[in-house]
Design an enzyme around this catalytic site. Sequence first.
Site, PDB file in Angstrom:
ATOM      1  N   GLU A   1       1.057  -1.285  -0.031  1.00  0.00           N
ATOM      2  CA  GLU A   1       0.086   0.026   0.037  1.00  0.00           C
ATOM      3  C   GLU A   1       0.837   1.186   0.093  1.00  0.00           C
ATOM      4  OE1 GLU A   1      -2.615   0.243   3.224  1.00  0.00           O
ATOM      5  OE2 GLU A   1      -3.297  -1.746   3.028  1.00  0.00           O
TER       6      GLU A   1
ATOM      7  N   CYS B   1      -1.389   5.169   9.961  1.00  0.00           N
ATOM      8  CA  CYS B   1      -0.085   4.339  10.352  1.00  0.00           C
ATOM      9  C   CYS B   1      -0.523   3.193  11.189  1.00  0.00           C
ATOM     10  CB  CYS B   1       0.621   5.455  11.532  1.00  0.00           C
ATOM     11  SG  CYS B   1       1.194   6.846  10.923  1.00  0.00           S
TER      12      CYS B   1
HETATM   13  N1  SAH Z   1       8.634  -0.498  10.220  1.00  0.00           N
HETATM   14  C1  SAH Z   1       8.987   0.937  10.244  1.00  0.00           C
HETATM   15  C2  SAH Z   1       8.089   1.997   9.393  1.00  0.00           C
HETATM   16  C3  SAH Z   1       6.556   1.691   9.105  1.00  0.00           C
HETATM   17  S1  SAH Z   1       5.519   1.979  10.635  1.00  0.00           S
HETATM   18  C4  SAH Z   1       8.676   1.481  11.708  1.00  0.00           C
HETATM   19  O1  SAH Z   1       8.343   0.724  12.551  1.00  0.00           O
HETATM   20  O2  SAH Z   1       9.112   2.588  12.205  1.00  0.00           O
HETATM   21  C5  SAH Z   1       5.497   3.678  10.512  1.00  0.00           C
HETATM   22  C6  SAH Z   1       5.045   4.215  11.993  1.00  0.00           C
HETATM   23  O3  SAH Z   1       3.722   3.960  12.480  1.00  0.00           O
HETATM   24  C7  SAH Z   1       5.974   3.494  13.151  1.00  0.00           C
HETATM   25  O4  SAH Z   1       6.294   4.569  14.040  1.00  0.00           O
HETATM   26  C8  SAH Z   1       4.975   2.679  13.891  1.00  0.00           C
HETATM   27  O5  SAH Z   1       5.507   2.340  15.242  1.00  0.00           O
HETATM   28  C9  SAH Z   1       3.599   3.599  13.777  1.00  0.00           C
HETATM   29  N2  SAH Z   1       2.686   2.577  13.917  1.00  0.00           N
HETATM   30  C10 SAH Z   1       2.335   1.097  14.015  1.00  0.00           C
HETATM   31  N3  SAH Z   1       1.145   0.732  14.320  1.00  0.00           N
HETATM   32  C11 SAH Z   1       0.582   1.960  14.712  1.00  0.00           C
HETATM   33  C12 SAH Z   1      -0.640   2.186  15.099  1.00  0.00           C
HETATM   34  N4  SAH Z   1      -1.666   1.161  15.140  1.00  0.00           N
HETATM   35  N5  SAH Z   1      -1.175   3.440  15.458  1.00  0.00           N
HETATM   36  C13 SAH Z   1      -0.016   4.586  15.438  1.00  0.00           C
HETATM   37  N6  SAH Z   1       0.924   4.168  14.731  1.00  0.00           N
HETATM   38  C14 SAH Z   1       1.643   3.002  14.558  1.00  0.00           C
END
Ligand code: SAH
Length: 342
Positions: free
Chosen positions: A94, A332
């Site tokens: 995505e 996110c």
């Molecule tokens: N894998 C990388 C980048 C993708 S996730 C990482 O973890 O940094 C991008 C961001 O979204 C990360 O900071 C992650 O912790 C956050 N994230 C994941 N699940 C989420 C959720 N349910 N609500 C808010 N942020 C979330």
Amino acid sequence: MPKRGKIIGKKVEEIEAALSNLGLPPQYASKLAVWIYRKRIQHYAGINDIPRHIVNALQNEFGDIFEGNSFERYPGTDGSVKYLFSNAQGQHYESIYMDNGKRKTLCVSTQAGCRMGCKFCMTGSISYNGNLDAGSIVGQLLAIPETKSVNRLVIMGMGEPFDNWAEVSRALEILTSAWGVAFGKSNITLSTLGILEGLERFLLNPRCNLAISLHSPFPDERAMLMPSEVKNPISRVVDILLKHRIPKPLRLSFEYVALGGINLSEQHAKAISDMLKGLKYHINIIPWNEHPAADFKCPATDELENFTRWLNQHGVMWTIRQSKGNEVGAACGQMAGKHTPK
Ligand code: SAH
Ligand code: SF4
């Protein structure tokens, strides 16, 4: 069918070598790269300054520009558009386009799923279907109708970029090189939970801003939320960041998913400030986006207010980032490689 994979994802010198191998003049490589990466044509038919037989030979060798790639488009009412891509390898991934007036941001994926298994993240709970190649990463920007208006890129979609460093660094080279997309380095941000080896390699030649997913300053709690903490302790991440500073104008930030009742106490605020002493940084707080694969709580307003007050008291600069794309299941941590309307 193409013989050697697609043209998108190739560096200019690789296009040169391909032309030489075909017995064709290599100097057309940079013109072709401009058409594909800078002018963002969707089909070879638009090229008007390269002899037709050369274009035909390349098409015969590599197939169409977006060979095997296709996407579905799901607009939301908040100006965001979710894209669901598939590629020739059968991977689904995505992107989300977010229009915030002057800032037009595309959030791209680096893997089909993710192996890191963070407990609060939807992507971490679906099945993993491998690394995306650089062409599929860059293709998320080049293929969409909004491509020319995008002025910010965040590598924060599905996947952990440092778990796919070979293809992500190739994609960053294509995105930031003058012969490629020529996107400004300080308008790209890569988010990682901080795989140590990848972090060290990234910092040898940083090609964009860096965001580290922190989520807790306490190792035990962080390990509970993010199993990768065991092999990649946040304390080591911070040591590396102190040793190899990110050069200006590039910026360092930390992401902090605000989980109601879990990581928003005064002790958390103080420990964050202590742990990050000596670094120049900013914290982006992301209130947890709910999804069916986990049962955390989005924090109450006063809980978040208290936390930010404590951060202020401890001298930590912060911003609250409300995720866009919630309505189309693309905020996110909600990315699952399929369309899940609310
Ligand atoms: N894998 C990388 C980048 C993708 S996730 C990482 O973890 O940094 C991008 C961001 O979204 C990360 O900071 C992650 O912790 C956050 N994230 C994941 N699940 C989420 C959720 N349910 N609500 C808010 N942020 C979330
Ligand atoms: Fe992977 Fe990032 Fe989700 Fe963790 S938060 S599972 S690293 S995509």
